[in-house]
Design a protein around this motif. Sequence first.
Motif, PDB file in Angstrom:
ATOM      1  N   GLU A   1      60.019   0.443 -15.677  1.00 55.78           N
ATOM      2  CA  GLU A   1      58.616   0.599 -15.309  1.00 55.78           C
ATOM      3  C   GLU A   1      58.015   1.890 -15.844  1.00 55.78           C
ATOM      4  N   ASP A   2      58.850   2.815 -16.296  1.00 55.78           N
ATOM      5  CA  ASP A   2      58.339   4.085 -16.819  1.00 55.78           C
ATOM      6  C   ASP A   2      57.924   3.990 -18.277  1.00 55.78           C
ATOM      7  N   ALA A   3      58.064   2.814 -18.889  1.00 53.54           N
ATOM      8  CA  ALA A   3      57.584   2.632 -20.264  1.00 53.54           C
ATOM      9  C   ALA A   3      56.085   2.897 -20.289  1.00 53.54           C
ATOM     10  N   GLU A   4      55.632   3.530 -21.346  1.00 52.59           N
ATOM     11  CA  GLU A   4      54.232   3.958 -21.429  1.00 52.59           C
ATOM     12  C   GLU A   4      53.266   2.792 -21.222  1.00 52.59           C
ATOM     13  N   ALA A   5      53.527   1.679 -21.891  1.00 52.83           N
ATOM     14  CA  ALA A   5      52.626   0.529 -21.778  1.00 52.83           C
ATOM     15  C   ALA A   5      52.591  -0.001 -20.351  1.00 52.83           C
ATOM     16  N   CYS A   6      53.745  -0.018 -19.692  1.00 51.65           N
ATOM     17  CA  CYS A   6      53.820  -0.514 -18.316  1.00 51.65           C
ATOM     18  C   CYS A   6      53.059   0.410 -17.366  1.00 51.65           C
ATOM     19  N   VAL A   7      53.191   1.708 -17.576  1.00 49.91           N
ATOM     20  CA  VAL A   7      52.501   2.675 -16.717  1.00 49.91           C
ATOM     21  C   VAL A   7      50.989   2.540 -16.864  1.00 49.91           C
ATOM     22  N   ILE A   8      50.538   2.442 -18.118  1.00 52.43           N
ATOM     23  CA  ILE A   8      49.100   2.297 -18.371  1.00 52.43           C
ATOM     24  C   ILE A   8      48.568   1.027 -17.722  1.00 52.43           C
ATOM     25  N   ALA A   9      49.310  -0.068 -17.901  1.00 50.19           N
ATOM     26  CA  ALA A   9      48.870  -1.350 -17.351  1.00 50.19           C
ATOM     27  C   ALA A   9      48.859  -1.329 -15.826  1.00 50.19           C
ATOM     28  N   LYS A  10      49.881  -0.726 -15.220  1.00 51.27           N
ATOM     29  CA  LYS A  10      49.955  -0.694 -13.762  1.00 51.27           C
ATOM     30  C   LYS A  10      48.817   0.134 -13.179  1.00 51.27           C
ATOM     31  N   GLU A  11      48.530   1.275 -13.810  1.00 53.23           N
ATOM     32  CA  GLU A  11      47.430   2.117 -13.337  1.00 53.23           C
ATOM     33  C   GLU A  11      46.106   1.362 -13.399  1.00 53.23           C
ATOM     34  N   LYS A  12      45.906   0.640 -14.497  1.00 48.51           N
ATOM     35  CA  LYS A  12      44.642  -0.106 -14.627  1.00 48.51           C
ATOM     36  C   LYS A  12      44.571  -1.234 -13.626  1.00 48.51           C
ATOM     37  N   ALA A  13      45.680  -1.936 -13.429  1.00 45.78           N
ATOM     38  CA  ALA A  13      45.692  -3.025 -12.456  1.00 45.78           C
ATOM     39  C   ALA A  13      45.441  -2.493 -11.044  1.00 45.78           C
ATOM     40  N   ASN A  14      46.059  -1.370 -10.714  1.00 47.36           N
ATOM     41  CA  ASN A  14      45.818  -0.753  -9.404  1.00 47.36           C
ATOM     42  C   ASN A  14      44.355  -0.392  -9.231  1.00 47.36           C
ATOM     43  N   GLU A  15      43.766   0.125 -10.306  1.00 48.38           N
ATOM     44  CA  GLU A  15      42.356   0.520 -10.262  1.00 48.38           C
ATOM     45  C   GLU A  15      41.463  -0.694  -9.968  1.00 48.38           C
TER      46      GLU A  15
ATOM     47  N   GLN B   1      43.609  -3.074 -25.716  1.00 46.28           N
ATOM     48  CA  GLN B   1      45.029  -2.730 -25.631  1.00 46.28           C
ATOM     49  C   GLN B   1      45.875  -3.645 -26.511  1.00 46.28           C
ATOM     50  N   PRO B   2      47.056  -3.171 -26.910  1.00 44.04           N
ATOM     51  CA  PRO B   2      47.978  -4.013 -27.688  1.00 44.04           C
ATOM     52  C   PRO B   2      48.581  -5.113 -26.825  1.00 44.04           C
ATOM     53  N   VAL B   3      49.289  -6.025 -27.497  1.00 44.80           N
ATOM     54  CA  VAL B   3      49.774  -7.242 -26.837  1.00 44.80           C
ATOM     55  C   VAL B   3      50.679  -6.912 -25.659  1.00 44.80           C
ATOM     56  N   ASN B   4      51.630  -6.013 -25.854  1.00 47.82           N
ATOM     57  CA  ASN B   4      52.595  -5.728 -24.786  1.00 47.82           C
ATOM     58  C   ASN B   4      51.915  -5.159 -23.557  1.00 47.82           C
ATOM     59  N   THR B   5      50.968  -4.257 -23.768  1.00 44.82           N
ATOM     60  CA  THR B   5      50.256  -3.670 -22.629  1.00 44.82           C
ATOM     61  C   THR B   5      49.466  -4.737 -21.882  1.00 44.82           C
ATOM     62  N   LYS B   6      48.891  -5.676 -22.615  1.00 42.54           N
ATOM     63  CA  LYS B   6      48.146  -6.759 -21.967  1.00 42.54           C
ATOM     64  C   LYS B   6      49.083  -7.631 -21.120  1.00 42.54           C
ATOM     65  N   LYS B   7      50.291  -7.888 -21.630  1.00 42.73           N
ATOM     66  CA  LYS B   7      51.243  -8.684 -20.854  1.00 42.73           C
ATOM     67  C   LYS B   7      51.610  -7.975 -19.554  1.00 42.73           C
TER      68      LYS B   7
ATOM     69  N   TRP C   1      50.993  -7.413 -13.649  1.00 44.81           N
ATOM     70  CA  TRP C   1      50.688  -6.549 -12.499  1.00 44.81           C
ATOM     71  C   TRP C   1      49.490  -7.097 -11.716  1.00 44.81           C
ATOM     72  N   MET C   2      48.473  -7.552 -12.440  1.00 43.35           N
ATOM     73  CA  MET C   2      47.312  -8.127 -11.754  1.00 43.35           C
ATOM     74  C   MET C   2      47.719  -9.334 -10.921  1.00 43.35           C
ATOM     75  N   LYS C   3      48.580 -10.160 -11.478  1.00 45.27           N
ATOM     76  CA  LYS C   3      49.046 -11.340 -10.754  1.00 45.27           C
ATOM     77  C   LYS C   3      49.802 -10.935  -9.486  1.00 45.27           C
ATOM     78  N   ILE C   4      50.684  -9.950  -9.619  1.00 48.92           N
ATOM     79  CA  ILE C   4      51.468  -9.488  -8.464  1.00 48.92           C
ATOM     80  C   ILE C   4      50.550  -8.904  -7.398  1.00 48.92           C
ATOM     81  N   PHE C   5      49.669  -8.009  -7.809  1.00 49.56           N
ATOM     82  CA  PHE C   5      48.808  -7.328  -6.839  1.00 49.56           C
ATOM     83  C   PHE C   5      47.822  -8.297  -6.179  1.00 49.56           C
TER      84      PHE C   5
END
Length: 1654
Positions: free
Chosen positions: A1244-1258, A1343-1349, A1354-1358
Amino acid sequence: METQEKRAEDLEKANLAKQQLAERFQREGLDEEYWLPMLWKVLGVKSKEALKHLQYEDYLKLESEVRYPWEKMALQKLLQITDNKATVEEQQKQRLEMMKQRQEEAKQAMHRSRSHSKKMITQKEEALWQAMDIPREYWAPPEKALADVPASIQKQLEQQEMSLGRSENVSDEEVLRRASGGLALQGIYRTNSLADVLAKREQLIRVPTGFKLAGPEQGSLLERKEFSSSAAEASFTKSMEQLGFSLSVSAKARIWGFSAVKGEDYSSSSHKEDTHHSHSEQTYICTTKYQYTPLASCYFQKDQLRLSDGALRELQRIEELLSITQEADRLNMLKNRCASFFSRFGSHLNQGPLHFGGIFWWKASSEGFREEQREEMKQQTSEALNCFVRASFSSFAGSVGVNVEVSKSSSQASLGRSDRGSSHTAIQLSVTNTGGPSETDCLAQWTCGLVASNTTWCVIDRGFQLIPVWDIILSNHSSDFKSTYQMSSSLRAAYEALTNHSVGTVFREELASAVEEARAFLEHMQTWEITGDERNLLTLTDFKKALNEKTKNPSVWINVCLTHKALQEFLVNTVLFCQKSPPENITYMKSLMQCLLDPHIYSVKNFPRASFIMQWIFNTEHTFPKTPNISEIQDLIKTLLQMKDHIQEVTYSPATSVSAIHEAKIKATLTVSLAVYSLLQYLKERAEKDTELLVLLVTTAIGYQVESSTFQYLLGCPEIHFMAKEMQTAYDEYQSLKEQDVYRAQAFLLFTGLTITSESSEVSPEQKSDRLVFMEEKMKNSWCAQIEDLLKRQNAFRDWEGLERDLQSYIRGQLENTSVDLKKHSIIKDMEETLQGIPPCSPCKLQSDDSKSKSNQASANPEFLNLLKRLGLERYYPRKMGLEDFHIIHKTSVRDSQPSKESELPFYFLQKLLCVDYSVRYLTCKDESKPEVTPAPKATEEEPSDSFDDFFSDLDEGAPESATRESHVHPMDLQMAIFHCANDFMRQYIASKLAFCQFALPLLIPNPCTSEIEFPLWSLSQIKKSWKGTAKSGETMKCSSYTNTLIYQAETPIVSFIRIGSSPSSSKSQLLNALLSKQKHDTFFHRHCKGSTKDCLLMKGVVEISWYCPRGSNDDSFDSCVAFCNLHGDARDHETQLGFLQEISAVNMVLVSETDQGDKKGRKILQDLWQSQRPLVCLFTEKENIAAGRSSQNIRIGIKNRNEAELMGELTKTIRDLLEGSSTLSSLDMCLGTARQHGFLVDEDAEACVIAKEKANELVKLLKGEQLTEIKSKLLPLQGKLWHNWCKKDKELTCLQEKRNKSIEHHRSQIECDKAAIRKKQLDKAFPLNQLMESFLGFLQSQPVNTKKYFLQWMKIFMDDLSSDRLDGLKREYHQLWSQTRAIKKSNEENNPKTVMMKRLDSLSNEINDSSVGLEHILREVGQIYEALESTNSKDVCILKLPEIAADLMLSGHPIELMDGDVSYVPLQWVAAIFDRLIEKLGDKRVFVLSVLGIQSTGKSTLLNAMFGLQFNVSAGRCTRGAFMQLVKVDEELQQDVNFDYMLVVDTEGLRAIEMANKHSLNHDNELATFVIGIGNMTLINIFGENPSEMQDILQIAVQAFLRMKQASIPPDYQLHQGTFTAAQSASSFNLANALLCIGEHQVQQGFTSAQSI
């Protein structure tokens, strides 16, 4: 006869002279056929002897005829014209002589001052200071008598003589090498970062051949700077050292793309060196003065530049790598190697002009004062510095200011000041120097040493012209590279990729060209004679205009031309000439001078006589005409026409001079300016704001300045004609519109202001913005309501095209169309800002820890590499395998086959796992060529048989390894190898499928090539578990709660199983399987499982986890969910994993043998566990019965030879009792911090995952800000009642009929109008986009493909978390109420309670629908936005990006909604647009559509997921609504058999949904079945159980669908296959249907088999 001979002789002499002259031209490389006639035509020269008598002026005449730049040098050599500039050596000698002369003058002045009377001393002081070259401001004060400092001055003069005597000089080439460590030869890395620009580089170029220094192009300067922080001071100093004077202090830095900040603002520099820091940056002040002394200069010509040996070698290596690198990898290789090259040598070279010399610095600083003392300390510091500089100039000791004492040591001084209200504050004084002798703090002595020895010179200015490395290669290194063009273009491309700069615009090649042109012009200008003729000034004016047009700014005119001494002298001499002999056109001359200098002269620092020239320009005796009385626009137009006639009359009169025409223009300009001013004043008094604005709009377009009430430039006939014509036309039109309607007239006023221009080009957006602000200011509170509303909307969107279009509609009186158009264009603007605000990023890496190369990793573990090679996975390591690598329909999917070789194992494993086939755990490869067991030999009569003794002897001797077995790949090695090769999304997919099969999941994974341990939390984040907790009520168990949650969030007790040593008789994994499933299912793989081998490579140190989920029955082993962890291998070898488990566990279970108890390491582990606060259970593998211990927390159990049921009962009871007494609960999410503390790698500390999680939380925070039932109506407004009404209206179009007196066509027209009105309301609600949709779309676009995934997951989970609990409660209540309603219906009771219940059911149904909020609803909103925008008939590109986003999601494996289940409608335009984008991306591929139909909650989505490995939603307590589609690719080999390339799988909502149980239910089910069967090439009808009534309902609905298809002329084709009814429509061939049926049969059977086993 003699005459003829003479003529012949003369002709012969002429030919000879011509031949000799031609030879001279040939010798210099000049074309004699061109130059001989030119020499005769221009100068009348026919012989070589005449060349000796030509002067420099003659050369200048020939210079204008040169065709190539090199011909200038050839002509100079031919005519023996030498440069009039003195050499550096000569200039240096002149300076030395001048200094010696000044010393003599100073001595004589001192001598005379001693001998003369006191009356004469004052007169001699001035001569002394001038002789010592001391500025007037630093002369000794009057009260300081000259006689008081003879010794000091005498000492200073002696020191200067000593400095001059120590003269040491080297060659110019050596100066270039030595100065500032060879800085002039070093490159510069030009980026936006000042730190990169200031960094020191290696030598980039060689010393040019024949290099010579020239005299300085700049003069000495005494400059002053102030800084408010030490960082700003250090940055400026560093910039002066690396870049030099020009870029550090002037505006030229903008040429390089950054601003060299001045003074106090310089602290914004990015420089971060360790420098002197005050206690607080807020209480620091520094004032510095420096003497800038340039002594020599040089300019590198492009053709002289050659790369250094080191730089050339490095570039040649890059070229070699280019030739052997594949095309796909070239850019990455180039970026890496070129980044290294630029870091070492730089990307550009400073061409100059470079200056050599020195800088002498004085500095006064103070710190630690209070903020309110800043101004006072600033003044005191400045005073102290002035006194200190004065002392340095004159070498005075003692005090340097009033009440300030100096304690001076070497080059530093400290001043103490005491204030009444403050503590003692010190002012630090210091002297430093750049270049020159370092041992002195006296400026005069330092200057002498600097002049005397060029070995002390530094590079003090590098100029501002850059030449890139790739241009040097292209120009001068054609023989050093195989392809100079490829090398040059590759370097350029790498530079652009690294810096994100376009090379063509960053360095402005046109600016460098303009600088060269300016220098050439100035050289030519030095030949001009000083006369009163205006032609020279006109030439200068034309040149300035051309220069500014070329560079689009006056920087070159200011920094190159006006700073040039020759131009300054020409201008000063021109003024002096005009003062001495005033010409007739004196006014014209002054205007030309003003045009040349005003206002640029105020930006030139070193122009000593600037004020003298400007005073002469503005000191005019010109009599201005009287102010005309203008009160009407017609009067102004009349004045304009008169002035136009006046200019034409003067222009066309005979013998008119240029000055007379200019005088006429001046008169016209002044008269028109006064007339405009008079009219504006009159209109202002009458408060006629609209007419005043109209006059200003026309006049300002020509250059009228409101502040000064004058025109910026002289007016000519074209400008006056333009004003007269536009004024008349605009005024007439305005008055006409005003009589009709005020809003139309004001719209015309606005439109005129935005579009009027006298130039051919259109008005820029910046100019329009300024004009609109000006018009709003002038017409404040005077706009009509319609215009005010229009401007408010314009201020929100800033769409100039839309505004002008709307203004034209207003002018035409079409007010209604304007609001629609404005809304449309504002919507488009909003979409453009959302989708184009952030440029798409480059694909980011999944993991940041993949920094080690594959070779290094492989070499660390050759066994692991060998395993990957055997499995054919080496190309996927590390973490390169994605879903796309196996998520295809393959031939192995059609038939049940087994792998024949080891390289096939991974694909078979993934295919079986895709179908959740639990036998995947036992997959092995059977190669018949390598039999696993050697067959027993057949007995023959000839062979002697073994005796009884022989049969039982030699039992200790084992058979050879090769004879018994050859090791195959361990099943868990296969699983873990795939896990190591899989990326994060693949890992998550594997984990979810393993969890579905009820297998244990990896929690801690040691990297086989490093010592790092991974904690794959992201991989486990999608897994959901459900259970029923129980609680005792007396003697009975009562179900207390039902839980359905993501398991990584569930807080449960954790029981950890570890083993110390080896335990051959007991298996830890088997014990766990017995606890979890009573040996019914192998959750953990153990030694006795099929395919297991003695050696397992990748499981040592792995920690697996599984959960026991009770079902709320009496035979549950545990009352609540319990997590069990299993550490594989000996715990002594895995201390890190053991430490982690100790921290998170509620109970620790340890298997230990008697032989391992004595081991020190094992005993230490046991002691730590025993002393911890967590309960400990020791399972002794070699003990049968052990007495109970004294502690209830630490328990001993013997397990040898124990009955399994009895042992499991004891273990279960022990663990249950210990858990009841423990309050330690942990979730995997809570363990995250512990994992990080242990240094584990967290996915979860991968850069793309962190960026995506922060945005989904927002975004989820935005959702949580609203009530659950109001989220759709407020944040997703397009899919509510408006959309429902639109669908209802659209369906009416298919069943049109006459209504009363309305015809069908009239009815159709009315429906279309209603639909358009609904769409308009949708647009009003949707735009401007709310924060949720704007952020969602912007993120997906940027965002690139991986970040979108990551983001979508994350959006689905939240979002599932957001609604699942509330939905569960509502559905339970609904089912209870529904059951009560059915019971009342069966009992035939009165209807009142039933009616109330039905109303409550309807209310609950609506609440369930409103509370059901998932990711699919946001994507549905995107589709509705697109459909609403399509109704505007806009073809804007930004609209097409919406279906492109959906198509990208579909290709990445995300399901897309095909039919909206809430309204039972397919958004055709949206779906068609998605398919269009898919065709663009994939091509027009053949697609087979497979749909599914069945009763609600019969597992249709689960079945499709199991058959094809899809990701249809089966969680969150929300059944599928509508229809969703996913693409599955077909393997290329199978494509030939089935005749299609992709399968489109359509998942649908269930029939007979309880929530839809009303009068519309049957209609809804029929429509759904018709749609599902109609679109599918094959429809899979899923029937759950063997209930005949359900079978009957399904068949009836299917028959109804067939009847409707028959009405639509769609012939159905159906088959009944092994209990599963399938309908195939328009199948292309029997083979196609048969193949799909085989796939369905095989995979459905596997899916049900897996489910039954679980």
